[in-house]
Scaffold this motif. Structure first.
Motif, PDB file in Angstrom:
ATOM      1  N   UNK A  81     -11.214 -16.545  -3.913  1.00 59.75           N
ATOM      2  CA  UNK A  81      -9.830 -16.557  -3.435  1.00 59.75           C
ATOM      3  C   UNK A  81      -8.937 -15.742  -4.358  1.00 59.75           C
ATOM      4  N   UNK A  82      -9.071 -15.945  -5.665  1.00 52.75           N
ATOM      5  CA  UNK A  82      -8.257 -15.186  -6.615  1.00 52.75           C
ATOM      6  C   UNK A  82      -8.612 -13.700  -6.575  1.00 52.75           C
ATOM      7  N   UNK A  83      -9.890 -13.412  -6.368  1.00 53.26           N
ATOM      8  CA  UNK A  83     -10.302 -12.019  -6.279  1.00 53.26           C
ATOM      9  C   UNK A  83      -9.682 -11.335  -5.067  1.00 53.26           C
ATOM     10  N   UNK A  84      -9.656 -12.059  -3.925  1.00 54.82           N
ATOM     11  CA  UNK A  84      -9.040 -11.507  -2.715  1.00 54.82           C
ATOM     12  C   UNK A  84      -7.537 -11.355  -2.881  1.00 54.82           C
ATOM     13  N   UNK A  85      -6.905 -12.306  -3.564  1.00 51.22           N
ATOM     14  CA  UNK A  85      -5.469 -12.207  -3.807  1.00 51.22           C
ATOM     15  C   UNK A  85      -5.137 -10.980  -4.649  1.00 51.22           C
ATOM     16  N   UNK A  86      -5.953 -10.720  -5.667  1.00 54.86           N
ATOM     17  CA  UNK A  86      -5.708  -9.557  -6.516  1.00 54.86           C
ATOM     18  C   UNK A  86      -5.839  -8.255  -5.720  1.00 54.86           C
ATOM     19  N   UNK A  87      -6.825  -8.196  -4.815  1.00 48.88           N
ATOM     20  CA  UNK A  87      -6.995  -6.998  -3.993  1.00 48.88           C
ATOM     21  C   UNK A  87      -5.794  -6.803  -3.081  1.00 48.88           C
ATOM     22  N   UNK A  88      -5.336  -7.890  -2.436  1.00 52.71           N
ATOM     23  CA  UNK A  88      -4.180  -7.804  -1.538  1.00 52.71           C
ATOM     24  C   UNK A  88      -2.932  -7.376  -2.282  1.00 52.71           C
ATOM     25  N   UNK A  89      -2.701  -7.955  -3.453  1.00 46.41           N
ATOM     26  CA  UNK A  89      -1.522  -7.589  -4.231  1.00 46.41           C
ATOM     27  C   UNK A  89      -1.576  -6.130  -4.645  1.00 46.41           C
ATOM     28  N   UNK A  90      -2.766  -5.650  -5.000  1.00 45.62           N
ATOM     29  CA  UNK A  90      -2.904  -4.239  -5.358  1.00 45.62           C
ATOM     30  C   UNK A  90      -2.585  -3.313  -4.197  1.00 45.62           C
ATOM     31  N   UNK A  91      -3.045  -3.698  -2.991  1.00 41.29           N
ATOM     32  CA  UNK A  91      -2.743  -2.891  -1.812  1.00 41.29           C
ATOM     33  C   UNK A  91      -1.240  -2.882  -1.515  1.00 41.29           C
ATOM     34  N   UNK A  92      -0.576  -4.044  -1.632  1.00 41.03           N
ATOM     35  CA  UNK A  92       0.854  -4.127  -1.358  1.00 41.03           C
ATOM     36  C   UNK A  92       1.661  -3.310  -2.368  1.00 41.03           C
ATOM     37  N   UNK A  93       1.294  -3.411  -3.641  1.00 41.91           N
ATOM     38  CA  UNK A  93       2.004  -2.629  -4.653  1.00 41.91           C
ATOM     39  C   UNK A  93       1.776  -1.139  -4.470  1.00 41.91           C
ATOM     40  N   UNK A  94       0.551  -0.780  -4.057  1.00 46.50           N
ATOM     41  CA  UNK A  94       0.279   0.624  -3.797  1.00 46.50           C
ATOM     42  C   UNK A  94       1.120   1.172  -2.654  1.00 46.50           C
ATOM     43  N   UNK A  95       1.263   0.388  -1.578  1.00 47.62           N
ATOM     44  CA  UNK A  95       2.117   0.797  -0.469  1.00 47.62           C
ATOM     45  C   UNK A  95       3.577   0.907  -0.893  1.00 47.62           C
ATOM     46  N   UNK A  96       4.025  -0.073  -1.643  1.00 47.43           N
ATOM     47  CA  UNK A  96       5.412  -0.056  -2.106  1.00 47.43           C
ATOM     48  C   UNK A  96       5.692   1.186  -2.956  1.00 47.43           C
ATOM     49  N   UNK A  97       4.760   1.506  -3.843  1.00 48.74           N
ATOM     50  CA  UNK A  97       4.953   2.675  -4.698  1.00 48.74           C
ATOM     51  C   UNK A  97       4.903   3.970  -3.892  1.00 48.74           C
ATOM     52  N   UNK A  98       4.073   4.012  -2.824  1.00 49.46           N
ATOM     53  CA  UNK A  98       3.918   5.237  -2.046  1.00 49.46           C
ATOM     54  C   UNK A  98       5.151   5.554  -1.205  1.00 49.46           C
ATOM     55  N   UNK A  99       5.837   4.531  -0.684  1.00 46.37           N
ATOM     56  CA  UNK A  99       6.980   4.770   0.205  1.00 46.37           C
ATOM     57  C   UNK A  99       8.314   4.660  -0.512  1.00 46.37           C
TER      58      UNK A  99
END
Length: 562
Positions: free
Chosen positions: A429-447
């Protein structure tokens, strides 16, 4: 939300949502008719009634609070709510524990809900008149009703607590992330209170939660080991655990188990060393530039050299305790001296005689006390023989790799033992949360550089939120409990078999030192008594009677003059 509202036929003036007018004479607030309480308005459940009055307070600019309730058989028959500054400040003659400011001004604005089996909760009383001005619109964000911690705040605060970040710095980080103080949605006090709630969640059951977590790790990994014991009062006394990696390290390093209290700390930094120079060096040398230059060059060399260990050390400069014991030996006698082996008899100050054998070819030295075999420490008898033979370096085999700080470049045997598993438990669960947070931060930084893309991504996120939470978001209490469970990695147990250890008093946790004014007031209220030495009435006693001491000094002077 289902509740009854009056028809608009009897209303003379109906204001739009944004048009909020305050009657300056009566302090009666006007707002849209559909958002204003009235006697007879009903709600299906009590939570809807409370939410309706709180929304009314948020709109017009005042905070609300519960003022009481009446229950019969777990059914709330009456529920009372008032303005947050209702009542008056109470004063007493006793000294308060701490000073508190009060804004209570006796406001009579209130509402009362009565339970009706057919209609639910009905407003039986409603007083809309306030005796104080309302909170200005630009300050609504500081109202208690508008400072409810959202799930995003709660998760961020819990993450900061896990990283040992305090409330003040957490608030600063939120300010940067949210784009300003007005967008944070809470205060430092709210963050501090939530941090307190996180600590209290595991109060009284943290030891049991730890044991349960170790039990879970054992179920997922057979190689994981843990043991514990409790005292007569079921309080945790000792606890030991060992994971597979620790077992491999045990096979590699031997029979040494230690706890390094200086791990990950800056014990030997330049600043800490030079800060103590003024305390350790005579004042006459502090202004000597040559001394400062030599000291700096010495320290700058020694600090990295301390961590760069080698399998060689100077025999004369070793700090071993055994070397300092050389002065206690009475004699060193050579009893055998052939071409390959030398045997010495060492007589210490305890009149013990030990036999030390030295191999000339490979410099292997063996002592009869067998201290090196037991503890891997070179005994003082071997030191004396090496010193007598004028060895400048300790042989490498006497150092080995056990006491080195650097990485060992030796083969590791026994790692493939069936008792030691190479895998460890991973929280998916924590591993999946870290992946999701990384994807969200990556999107935020890109736009973040294009405002149109920011609006588009915001719309997509809102649609996704609506899709996932179509039936409504979980209540804040349930969300708060879930976040706290995630913070500790386990739910607070219902039954506690292992009690937490007894709290040990630490430095600085004693009672507060009274101030000079408090001491003076306490002394003023203290009854006077007669001193047995000076026979005067006051607040002193015979142990610290200054007048008696002065009389004794005068008497001794007169006797010395005579």
């Amino acid at each position: 939300m289902d509740y009854e509202t009056p028809s608009t036929s009897h209303v003379d003036n109906q204001s739009p949502v944004d048009d909020i007018v305050e009657n300056a004479d009566l302090n009666i607030l006007e707002c849209p008719i559909e958002l204003k309480p009235f006697v007879g308005c009903s709600f299906p459940i009590l939570d809807n009634a409370i939410e309706f009055y709180e929304n009314y307070g948020q709109l017009v600019g005042f905070d609300t609070r519960k003022n009481g309730s009446k229950k019969v058989d777990d059914i709330t028959l009456w529920f009372y709510m008032v303005c947050n500054i209702e009542g008056e400040q109470k004063f007493n003659d006793q000294q308060p524990k701490r000073r508190r400011k009060s804004k209570k001004c006796g406001c009579n604005a209130s509402v009362a809900f009565k339970f009706d089996s057919d209609r639910g909760y009905v407003i039986q009383h409603f007083n809309e008149e306030h005796n104080h001005p309302m909170v200005e619109v630009q300050h609504h964000k500081f109202m208690r009703l508008n400072r409810q911690l959202e799930p995003v705040h709660q998760k961020f605060i819990s993450d900061c607590v896990g990283a040992n970040i305090g409330p003040s710095l957490t608030f600063k980080l939120l300010t940067e992330l949210m784009g300003g103080y007005e967008s944070v949605g809470c205060t430092v006090l709210d963050i501090r209170n939530y941090t307190r709630d996180i600590r209290r969640y595991a109060e009284g059951c943290d030891a049991q939660m730890t044991i349960d977590e170790l039990k879970k790790k054992k179920e997922n990994c057979d190689a994981f080991t843990y043991e514990y014991d409790v005292d007569s009062q079921s309080r945790l006394n000792h606890l030991f655990w060992c994971d597979p990696i620790a077992k491999m390290n045990f096979l590699q390093f031997g029979d040494i188990v230690s706890f390094d209290t200086t791990y990950s700390t800056n014990r030997w930094c330049m600043w800490h060393i030079m800060a103590k120079v003024a305390e350790k060096v005579p004042k006459s040398l502090l202004g000597n530039n040559d001394f400062k230059k030599d000291l700096n060059s010495c320290v700058w060399y020694w600090v990295p050299a301390y961590f760069r260990d080698f399998p060689n050390s100077s025999l004369i400069k070793t700090t071993s305790v055994s070397e300092s014991q050389n002065s206690f030996f009475k004699s060193l006698v050579s009893i055998s001296n052939d071409s390959s082996t030398e045997v010495y008899k060492v007589l210490d100050h305890f009149s013990n005689i030990w036999s030390v054998t030295l191999s000339v070819e490979d410099s292997v030295c063996v002592c009869g006390c067998k201290m090196f075999l037991r503890t891997a420490l070179v005994c003082c008898h071997i030191f004396l023989v090496l010193k007598n033979k004028r060895y400048r370096l300790i042989p490498e085999y006497l150092i080995g790799g056990r006491w080195l700080k650097s990485s060992l470049l030796k083969a590791v045997h026994g790692v493939q033992n069936s008792d030691v598993a190479t895998h460890v438990y991973v929280d998916e669960k924590k591993k999946a949360q870290a992946i999701l947070l990384g994807e969200m931060l990556g999107l935020y930084q890109a736009v973040s550089v294009d405002i149109d893309q920011i609006h588009e991504l915001t719309s997509i996120v809102r649609e996704a939120r609506q899709q996932f939470f179509a039936d409504g978001v979980v209540t804040s209490t349930a969300q708060k409990k879930k976040i706290m469970e995630e913070f500790y990695g386990a739910e607070a147990p219902q039954e506690v078999d292992v009690q937490p250890p007894e709290v040990v008093s630490t430095k600085g946790c004693g009672s507060r030192l009274p101030s000079r004014v408090e001491k003076a007031l306490k002394l003023k209220n203290k009854p006077m008594r007669q001193c047995k030495k000076c026979q005067e009435w006051g607040h002193h006693d015979s142990r610290n009677c200054e007048k008696f001491k002065e009389k004794e000094k005068m008497r001794s002077r007169r006797n010395s003059d005579v």
